[in-house]
Design a protein around this motif. Structure first.
Motif, mmCIF file in Angstrom:
data_model
loop_
_atom_site.group_PDB
_atom_site.id
_atom_site.type_symbol
_atom_site.label_atom_id
_atom_site.label_comp_id
_atom_site.label_asym_id
_atom_site.label_seq_id
_atom_site.Cartn_x
_atom_site.Cartn_y
_atom_site.Cartn_z
ATOM 1 N N SER A 1 0.819 -1.220 0.000
ATOM 2 C CA SER A 1 0.000 0.000 0.000
ATOM 3 C C SER A 1 0.848 1.263 0.000
ATOM 4 N N LEU B 1 0.978 4.252 -2.725
ATOM 5 C CA LEU B 1 0.602 5.628 -2.382
ATOM 6 C C LEU B 1 1.748 6.625 -2.561
ATOM 7 N N ALA C 1 2.044 7.371 -6.117
ATOM 8 C CA ALA C 1 0.919 8.233 -6.491
ATOM 9 C C ALA C 1 1.197 9.675 -6.078
ATOM 10 N N TRP D 1 -8.840 -0.425 -6.591
ATOM 11 C CA TRP D 1 -8.339 0.560 -5.630
ATOM 12 C C TRP D 1 -7.298 1.450 -6.307
ATOM 13 N N ASN E 1 -8.850 3.902 -8.695
ATOM 14 C CA ASN E 1 -9.470 5.023 -7.986
ATOM 15 C C ASN E 1 -8.421 6.033 -7.534
ATOM 16 N N VAL E 2 -7.299 5.537 -7.012
ATOM 17 C CA VAL E 2 -6.253 6.446 -6.536
ATOM 18 C C VAL E 2 -5.842 7.410 -7.652
#
Ligand code: ATP
Ligand code: ATP
Ligand code: MG
Ligand code: MG
Lengths: 211, 218
Positions: B65, B69, B72, B115, B118-119
């Protein structure tokens, strides 16, 4: 071993988060619990870089949101999950709802925000602290000496003086936070004496622990 | 030929490591910048997030995760600071890897595709996405010929501690390629055979860009 639990304490800067987290921690420790604290911008991964660059990216909302999401997720994996597994109580000084209220007040899409943060563990107890905006501003000025534009939502302040703009910001932030807390947590008003609010919070947590 | 009237354009290049993206992006940028305002950006190159990622990888701090992130965040920083304003101002943005790199790499690490989608859903989709497709073995032999070592990131960054770098490369790049292949159709990838000569690959790419940017003389 019994599973621990996660208590989140959310609120805008100056709402009294840190103070109430410390008081709650002390009370829980006196009751014999092992307590760990974490919170927004305290991860090993992101807290230093964020404090270095935050001022340069005030207008980059997606970047800021994702950086804070990274910060919380890092702590979820390295602090919250292992602590809960060991039976500890984790108190978050600023968690998902603080970040969500920040984002919603800036018109980021609610479903997007929820989706990104869906990797975070849900709090067992969710506490939100709110106070009248004028009280918040007075606290911030007392503590810091001045209203810092870069932490006072200057990105939302157009054609207006910072003070009034910030009051409106706190108002919106808190109404978003209240809506987010509705149904899954409890809102406490901190425009009373610290001891009064502290008592209310402790009896709420105590009620939960007795269940 | 007359330039079509349009807002900015974003052209993405995707493919596994060693497929030839950077070589093609450079040729493309040089060609386009004679005619238009062009901006080049590459994956993992935010002025500040890049350093954090490098440090975190060194210390082995990332989980699936946070891996996702933090990349991102790097992308968002470049997107808000450069890519979006450039597109709005009418630039041609050439992006060496775009959001599909995250789709492919993050799911290879076990993150849920929906997921991840969506990010990254705040980003506009490219006008053209070139998927330069090369068998994993060929990509590996190119990398060995040209620099003789495999970067940890090319072998999955610790995903396969028991494999040699070469085995790790084959395994990881195959997973990434499978992921690209799965999304290729729904994301309108323009698949290009990357085993052709660089010149042939570039010709194919330019044909599509000419169609997009310039009017047919009719
Ligand atoms: N009922 C109350 N609850 C909490 N704080 C109160 C209360 N009444 C007055 N205060 C004062 O408000 C201030 C809150 O500061 P504190 O640092 O705890 O807030 P915070 O929300 O954590 O802000 P920051 O984000 O700046 O850390 C303290 O100086 C405290 O003395
Ligand atoms: N069409 C081609 N035929 C043969 N070799 C090529 C071709 N295109 C590129 N190469 C060589 O393969 C190597 C990898 O190319 P390049 O760096 O462009 O790939 P890349 O996709 O950008 O890789 P990475 O993802 O690792 O950055 C380089 O040494 C390059 O010279
Ligand atoms: Mg505080
Ligand atoms: Mg490259």
């Amino acid at each position: 071993m019994e599973r621990g639990l996660l208590i989140s304490v959310d609120g805008v800067e100056g709402s009294g988060r840190t103070l109430h987290v410390e008081a709650l921690k002390k009370w829980l420790e006196d009751m014999g619990y092992v307590v760990t604290t974490m919170g927004l911008q305290t991860s090993q991964l992101m807290s230093e870089p964020l404090s270095e660059v935050k001022r340069n990216i005030v207008f980059q909302r997606f970047t800021l949101f994702l950086a804070y999401a990274t910060d919380l997720t890092d702590q979820a994996e390295n602090v919250i999950r292992p602590s809960i597994k060991s039976g500890f109580i984790v108190i978050a000084d600023g968690y998902a709802n603080t970040l969500k209220a920040w984002a919603l007040t800036r018109k980021l899409n609610h479903a997007w925000v929820d989706g990104v943060l869906s990797v975070l563990p849900k709090p067992d107890i969710s506490i939100s602290l709110i106070s009248p905006p004028t009280v918040i501003v007075r606290r911030i000025i007392k503590k810091r000496g001045f209203l810092d534009p870069l932490t006072s939502a200057v990105d939302l302040c157009i054609n207006e003086d910072l003070f009034h703009s910030f009051l409106r910001y706190v108002n919106k932030f808190q109404s978003n936070l209240t809506a987010l807390t509705d149904g899954s947590g409890t809102v406490f008003r901190t425009n009373k004496t610290f001891d009064q609010t502290n008592k209310e919070i402790i009896s709420y947590v105590e009620g939960f622990l007795k269940r | 030929m007359e330039l079509k009237k349009r807002k900015g354009v974003i052209i993405a290049l995707e493919g596994i490591d060693g497929s030839g993206k950077t070589s093609q992006a450079m040729l493309l940028r040089d060609w386009l910048s004679h005619k238009l305002d062009t901006f080049f950006t590459e994956w993992n190159s935010s002025e500040w997030v890049h350093k954090v990622i490098k440090e975190a990888k060194k210390k082995n701090m990332l989980t699936p995760s946070t891996f996702s992130l933090i990349h991102a965040t790097d992308f968002a920083d470049r997107y808000e600071k450069y890519i979006l304003p450039m597109i709005k101002a009418g630039f041609i943005v050439v992006s060496d890897r775009y959001i599909y790199t995250a789709y492919a790499r993050d799911t290879a690490r076990g993150n849920d595709l929906n997921w991840v989608k969506n990010v990254y859903s705040f980003a506009v989709k490219p006008n053209l996405t070139f998927y330069i497709r090369v068998p994993v073995e060929i990509a590996l032999s190119r990398i060995k010929e040209n620099r003789r070592f495999i970067k940890p990131s090319e072998a999955g960054d610790g995903m396969f501690p028991h494999l040699t770098p070469e085995e790790g490369f084959i395994k990881y790049q195959s997973m990434v390629m499978d992921a690209y292949d799965r999304i290729s159709k729904e994301e309108d990838f323009i698949m290009i055979d990357g085993t052709m000569s660089p010149r042939e690959v570039q010709t194919k790419i330019r044909e599509r860009i000419v169609d997009l940017l310039w009017k047919e003389d009719s």
